[in-house]
Design a protein around this motif. Structure first.
Motif, PDB file in Angstrom:
ATOM      1  N   PRO A   1      42.621  38.331  33.458  1.00  0.00           N
ATOM      2  CA  PRO A   1      43.184  39.596  33.952  1.00  0.00           C
ATOM      3  C   PRO A   1      44.071  40.236  32.895  1.00  0.00           C
ATOM      4  N   ALA A   2      43.821  41.503  32.639  1.00  0.00           N
ATOM      5  CA  ALA A   2      44.592  42.218  31.617  1.00  0.00           C
ATOM      6  C   ALA A   2      44.586  43.700  31.956  1.00  0.00           C
ATOM      7  N   PRO A   3      45.689  44.399  31.735  1.00  0.00           N
ATOM      8  CA  PRO A   3      45.715  45.837  31.993  1.00  0.00           C
ATOM      9  C   PRO A   3      44.950  46.601  30.917  1.00  0.00           C
ATOM     10  N   LEU A   4      44.507  47.779  31.268  1.00  0.00           N
ATOM     11  CA  LEU A   4      43.860  48.659  30.294  1.00  0.00           C
ATOM     12  C   LEU A   4      44.919  49.174  29.329  1.00  0.00           C
ATOM     13  N   GLU A   5      44.709  48.959  28.038  1.00  0.00           N
ATOM     14  CA  GLU A   5      45.690  49.404  27.052  1.00  0.00           C
ATOM     15  C   GLU A   5      45.568  50.904  26.822  1.00  0.00           C
ATOM     16  N   ALA A   6      46.691  51.510  26.435  1.00  0.00           N
ATOM     17  CA  ALA A   6      46.752  52.978  26.300  1.00  0.00           C
ATOM     18  C   ALA A   6      45.702  53.496  25.324  1.00  0.00           C
ATOM     19  N   ARG A   7      45.422  52.737  24.270  1.00  0.00           N
ATOM     20  CA  ARG A   7      44.473  53.224  23.272  1.00  0.00           C
ATOM     21  C   ARG A   7      43.042  53.275  23.803  1.00  0.00           C
ATOM     22  N   HIS A   8      42.803  52.637  24.955  1.00  0.00           N
ATOM     23  CA  HIS A   8      41.460  52.630  25.539  1.00  0.00           C
ATOM     24  C   HIS A   8      41.347  53.568  26.738  1.00  0.00           C
ATOM     25  N   ALA A   9      42.417  54.328  27.008  1.00  0.00           N
ATOM     26  CA  ALA A   9      42.399  55.219  28.170  1.00  0.00           C
ATOM     27  C   ALA A   9      41.301  56.272  28.056  1.00  0.00           C
ATOM     28  N   ALA A  10      41.056  56.771  26.851  1.00  0.00           N
ATOM     29  CA  ALA A  10      40.037  57.808  26.669  1.00  0.00           C
ATOM     30  C   ALA A  10      38.648  57.271  27.006  1.00  0.00           C
ATOM     31  N   ALA A  11      38.375  56.020  26.651  1.00  0.00           N
ATOM     32  CA  ALA A  11      37.075  55.413  26.964  1.00  0.00           C
ATOM     33  C   ALA A  11      36.897  55.285  28.470  1.00  0.00           C
ATOM     34  N   ALA A  12      37.977  54.904  29.172  1.00  0.00           N
ATOM     35  CA  ALA A  12      37.905  54.772  30.625  1.00  0.00           C
ATOM     36  C   ALA A  12      37.694  56.133  31.285  1.00  0.00           C
TER      37      ALA A  12
ATOM     38  N   LEU B   1      31.145  38.101  23.981  1.00  0.00           N
ATOM     39  CA  LEU B   1      32.560  38.114  23.608  1.00  0.00           C
ATOM     40  C   LEU B   1      33.396  37.616  24.783  1.00  0.00           C
ATOM     41  N   PRO B   2      34.331  36.689  24.537  1.00  0.00           N
ATOM     42  CA  PRO B   2      35.018  36.028  25.651  1.00  0.00           C
ATOM     43  C   PRO B   2      36.047  36.874  26.368  1.00  0.00           C
ATOM     44  N   ASP B   3      36.512  37.965  25.759  1.00  0.00           N
ATOM     45  CA  ASP B   3      37.642  38.710  26.278  1.00  0.00           C
ATOM     46  C   ASP B   3      37.271  40.166  26.529  1.00  0.00           C
ATOM     47  N   GLY B   4      37.620  40.687  27.727  1.00  0.00           N
ATOM     48  CA  GLY B   4      37.255  42.050  28.070  1.00  0.00           C
ATOM     49  C   GLY B   4      37.889  43.092  27.171  1.00  0.00           C
ATOM     50  N   THR B   5      39.140  42.882  26.764  1.00  0.00           N
ATOM     51  CA  THR B   5      39.801  43.833  25.877  1.00  0.00           C
ATOM     52  C   THR B   5      39.129  43.849  24.510  1.00  0.00           C
ATOM     53  N   GLN B   6      38.727  42.684  24.021  1.00  0.00           N
ATOM     54  CA  GLN B   6      38.018  42.606  22.746  1.00  0.00           C
ATOM     55  C   GLN B   6      36.680  43.334  22.847  1.00  0.00           C
ATOM     56  N   ARG B   7      36.003  43.181  23.965  1.00  0.00           N
ATOM     57  CA  ARG B   7      34.718  43.850  24.183  1.00  0.00           C
ATOM     58  C   ARG B   7      34.914  45.363  24.208  1.00  0.00           C
ATOM     59  N   LEU B   8      35.967  45.803  24.886  1.00  0.00           N
ATOM     60  CA  LEU B   8      36.226  47.240  24.973  1.00  0.00           C
ATOM     61  C   LEU B   8      36.635  47.806  23.616  1.00  0.00           C
ATOM     62  N   GLU B   9      37.298  47.015  22.788  1.00  0.00           N
ATOM     63  CA  GLU B   9      37.661  47.467  21.448  1.00  0.00           C
ATOM     64  C   GLU B   9      36.409  47.827  20.654  1.00  0.00           C
ATOM     65  N   VAL B  10      35.378  47.008  20.754  1.00  0.00           N
ATOM     66  CA  VAL B  10      34.119  47.274  20.045  1.00  0.00           C
ATOM     67  C   VAL B  10      33.446  48.517  20.623  1.00  0.00           C
ATOM     68  N   VAL B  11      33.406  48.611  21.946  1.00  0.00           N
ATOM     69  CA  VAL B  11      32.791  49.765  22.599  1.00  0.00           C
ATOM     70  C   VAL B  11      33.547  51.049  22.247  1.00  0.00           C
ATOM     71  N   ASP B  12      34.872  50.990  22.270  1.00  0.00           N
ATOM     72  CA  ASP B  12      35.693  52.164  21.968  1.00  0.00           C
ATOM     73  C   ASP B  12      35.419  52.664  20.549  1.00  0.00           C
ATOM     74  N   ARG B  13      35.273  51.726  19.621  1.00  0.00           N
ATOM     75  CA  ARG B  13      34.983  52.107  18.232  1.00  0.00           C
ATOM     76  C   ARG B  13      33.640  52.843  18.160  1.00  0.00           C
ATOM     77  N   TYR B  14      32.647  52.350  18.896  1.00  0.00           N
ATOM     78  CA  TYR B  14      31.331  53.009  18.932  1.00  0.00           C
ATOM     79  C   TYR B  14      31.471  54.421  19.521  1.00  0.00           C
ATOM     80  N   LEU B  15      32.207  54.550  20.621  1.00  0.00           N
ATOM     81  CA  LEU B  15      32.359  55.851  21.279  1.00  0.00           C
ATOM     82  C   LEU B  15      33.014  56.869  20.350  1.00  0.00           C
ATOM     83  N   ARG B  16      33.988  56.428  19.571  1.00  0.00           N
ATOM     84  CA  ARG B  16      34.684  57.336  18.654  1.00  0.00           C
ATOM     85  C   ARG B  16      33.788  57.706  17.466  1.00  0.00           C
ATOM     86  N   GLN B  17      33.058  56.715  16.950  1.00  0.00           N
ATOM     87  CA  GLN B  17      32.174  56.980  15.822  1.00  0.00           C
ATOM     88  C   GLN B  17      31.075  57.962  16.176  1.00  0.00           C
TER      89      GLN B  17
END
Length: 211
Positions: free
Chosen positions: A121-132, A183-199
């Motif tokens: 369980p982990a909160p959505l970090e501010a830097r990923h708010a745009a992806a959400a 990838l074992p961690d949801g935040t790590q997974r979202l970091e990769v996805v977020d990078r793709y979305l921005r690119q």
């Protein structure tokens, strides 16, 4: 079997299933029709694993080469609209490591699997708010077209849920989806996805660094 390992019937596919994801299947082989009806009746799960090489259709004396991580699935409903063809809707539950597999009755693959931990369980970090927020807009746009690829509730506050749903609809290869799913961690997974979305301009580029 070693501690924590158990047997799980497998449904190898040329696609990747994520926890919480929906999967529609058109089933015509006897081995899988039997498996689906049995799982619907008993509530048991089966394992979806990506085929790395080989065919979804049974080949005599041949086992497909499968990915090392899969996802258990639960049957939501079945419908036979025409003879010999079963339409099945499933939902992904939990990931597992596939230790080994072998054909059993009717050529069904039986896996020896070990459960993987769910995303912590982990909160959505501010830097990923745009992806959400972009995913929320995509869900609304799809709903306007009478499409509902995801099952409510929509957990736009959870990094793993957001990452998994993006991974299901982005135009990426199945191999890339598999790497994300592992990838074992949801935040790590979202970091990769977020990078793709921005690119790819799906969400705004990173703001300039403060001097």
């Amino acid at each position: 079997m070693r501690d924590g390992e158990h047997g799980l019937p497998l449904f190898p596919l040329h696609s990747v299933l994520f926890p919480g994801g929906l999967l529609s299947l058109r089933v015509f082989e006897a081995r899988y029709m039997d498996l689906m009806t049995r799982c619907l009746k008993t509530g048991d799960t089966f394992g979806v694993v990506l085929i790395l090489s080989g065919s979804e259709v049974r080949q005599a004396a041949q086992s497909p080469d499968l990915a090392a991580v899969g996802c258990s699935a639960r049957v939501l409903d079945c419908d036979m609209q025409e003879p010999g063809l079963l339409h099945v809707r499933c939902k992904g539950e939990s990931r597992f490591v596939l230790r080994s597999h072998e054909p059993v009755e009717l050529g069904l693959e039986m896996g020896r699997v070990q459960a993987m931990a769910d995303d912590p369980p982990a909160p959505l970090e501010a830097r990923h708010a745009a992806a959400a927020m972009a995913l929320g807009r995509a869900i609304a746009a799809l709903a306007a077209q009478r499409q509902q690829p995801f099952q409510p509730p929509y957990r736009l506050d959870l990094p793993g849920w957001v990452a998994n749903r993006w991974a299901e609809i982005l135009p990426i290869s199945q191999e890339a989806r598999q790497r994300l799913m592992e990838l074992p961690d949801g935040t790590q997974r979202l970091e990769v996805v977020d990078r793709y979305l921005r690119q790819h301009g799906i969400v705004g580029l990173d703001p300039p660094a403060q001097s």
